[in-house]
Design a protein around this motif. Sequence first.
Motif, PDB file in Angstrom:
ATOM      1  N   THR A  18     -72.240 -46.016  49.539  1.00  0.00           N
ATOM      2  CA  THR A  18     -73.350 -45.854  48.593  1.00  0.00           C
ATOM      3  C   THR A  18     -74.006 -47.202  48.325  1.00  0.00           C
ATOM      4  OG1 THR A  18     -72.270 -43.965  47.529  1.00  0.00           O
ATOM      5  CG2 THR A  18     -73.989 -45.079  46.274  1.00  0.00           C
ATOM      6  N   ALA A  26     -76.050 -48.055  51.221  1.00  0.00           N
ATOM      7  CA  ALA A  26     -77.319 -47.328  51.197  1.00  0.00           C
ATOM      8  C   ALA A  26     -78.277 -47.884  50.152  1.00  0.00           C
ATOM      9  CB  ALA A  26     -77.064 -45.847  50.930  1.00  0.00           C
ATOM     10  N   TYR A  43     -80.765 -50.379  51.156  1.00  0.00           N
ATOM     11  CA  TYR A  43     -81.931 -49.871  51.871  1.00  0.00           C
ATOM     12  C   TYR A  43     -83.037 -49.416  50.930  1.00  0.00           C
ATOM     13  CZ  TYR A  43     -79.978 -50.083  56.544  1.00  0.00           C
ATOM     14  OH  TYR A  43     -79.501 -50.540  57.735  1.00  0.00           O
ATOM     15  N   GLY A  91     -77.333 -46.375  62.067  1.00  0.00           N
ATOM     16  CA  GLY A  91     -76.452 -46.147  60.936  1.00  0.00           C
ATOM     17  C   GLY A  91     -75.082 -45.624  61.337  1.00  0.00           C
ATOM     18  N   THR A 105     -84.520 -46.492  55.865  1.00  0.00           N
ATOM     19  CA  THR A 105     -83.958 -46.105  54.574  1.00  0.00           C
ATOM     20  C   THR A 105     -83.602 -44.622  54.549  1.00  0.00           C
ATOM     21  OG1 THR A 105     -85.244 -47.808  53.427  1.00  0.00           O
ATOM     22  CG2 THR A 105     -84.391 -45.997  52.092  1.00  0.00           C
ATOM     23  N   GLY A 157     -80.038 -45.911  56.561  1.00  0.00           N
ATOM     24  CA  GLY A 157     -79.257 -46.393  55.431  1.00  0.00           C
ATOM     25  C   GLY A 157     -78.378 -45.332  54.810  1.00  0.00           C
ATOM     26  N   THR A 158     -78.814 -44.090  54.843  1.00  0.00           N
ATOM     27  CA  THR A 158     -78.033 -43.001  54.254  1.00  0.00           C
ATOM     28  C   THR A 158     -77.061 -42.362  55.234  1.00  0.00           C
ATOM     29  OG1 THR A 158     -79.768 -41.392  54.805  1.00  0.00           O
ATOM     30  CG2 THR A 158     -79.903 -42.460  52.647  1.00  0.00           C
TER      31      THR A 158
END
Length: 442
Positions: A54, A57, A60, A250, A371, A375-376
């Motif tokens: 988290t 993330a 991002y 990622g 993002t 990022g997730t």
Amino acid sequence: MAMTRGAWRMILLASLGGTLEYYDFVIFGIFAPQIGRAFFPSQDPLVSLMATFTTFAIGYLARPIGGLVLGRLGDKFGRRGVFLASIFVTSAATLGIGIVPTYAAWGIAASLIVVFLRLTQGFCLGGELPGAITYVVESAPPMAPFVCSVVFGCVTLGVALGTTIALVVGNVLTPADAALYGWRIAFVIGGLLGLASFWLRRSFEESPEFLELKRLAAASKEPIGELVRTHPGQIAIGIAAQAVTAVFAGLFFAHMPAYLTTVAKYDASTAVYAQTYAVVLHAALIVAVGWMAVRYPPYLLLRVGAVVLALGAYPFYAALSAHSVNIVLLMTLTALAGAFVNGTFAFVTADLFLTRIRFSGVAAVQNVSQTAFGGTAPLVATALIRNLQTPVAPALIVVVCGIVTFAGTFAVARRCGRVLGGRTAAAPLMMEPETRRGSAEA
């Protein structure tokens, strides 16, 4: 077309910041369990790991803002100053993560500081790789597909550097010491390397095409406003075209180290050796695909990569988690498939925008896609594994993003041609300087 020594130096200098970005990318993934215990302790290791991803993330979330701010400055005042500022602040933040006291010493303050440093990194990195892409495209337009792939090949080697340092730390330190402070060594090394990159970049010269725009007084006064007014379609198309690239980064770079040891139950040394090999091979294949992209339409190669990744995601994770296929062979095939998207996405994105708003356009596309999808990806993959109770769950993300990119490439084919004047294959690749069209862009 042969490239001069000065051109190669320019490309390598432009790549340094992105190399640091992906170095940080992978060490955060490799040391995610240790970082989780240090700053986000929990009785459930998977919950601690999710808290760490988290934070990963969260970094991002600042990237789109940083991309817009730094892209605007780069289009309005020049590329060089943005390069210098972004690499310096990013390096300082990376160094800071390596020396922050743990949760046990500072409590929640330690967790908040790490989150703040990740936000700072994200803000500056929002302009770093877009700036590199913009700079090399404008400095060597006839070979733009190739030089973009060289940049991303060098950037990918940052992952190999991260896995190599993790391997050295694991072999030199005892398991207890490696878990306690080995991750700190990796972040401190990254910060120091970044500061050295800042020192080298001071000799950077401005982009020739931007200098010509300034000479003609054709640089955009408000690049963000102009971008939104004149290129909204290109932004959406670029985001779609980068979807599978972002999720590949990622999962393959950041999530894979933790996945191999925590979920697939490979021993740590096997996981690090396999990924290091795959990343080095991937970097070489990226450059090879970039060489192909000078001769064949880059968006077609990107489309091929999207299809192969989408079709191969489930078999890859199934074989990896079951240990039914040699891990080196699996990593080899993944490195090859991923090279078709990572070797073409940068040029495809830059080719959607005019010089006067290119930095802002590339930054907007790069950061929104990274993002939203990249990022997730580690967090979503970890959550899917936990909720669906299957180790092949991350394949779902790859399939969805592969379909999005596949669809996006058809729109790219209709909107590209800003760099090479619509010529997507070399025959020949001699572009009319965009500065001769300065009045038309203005």
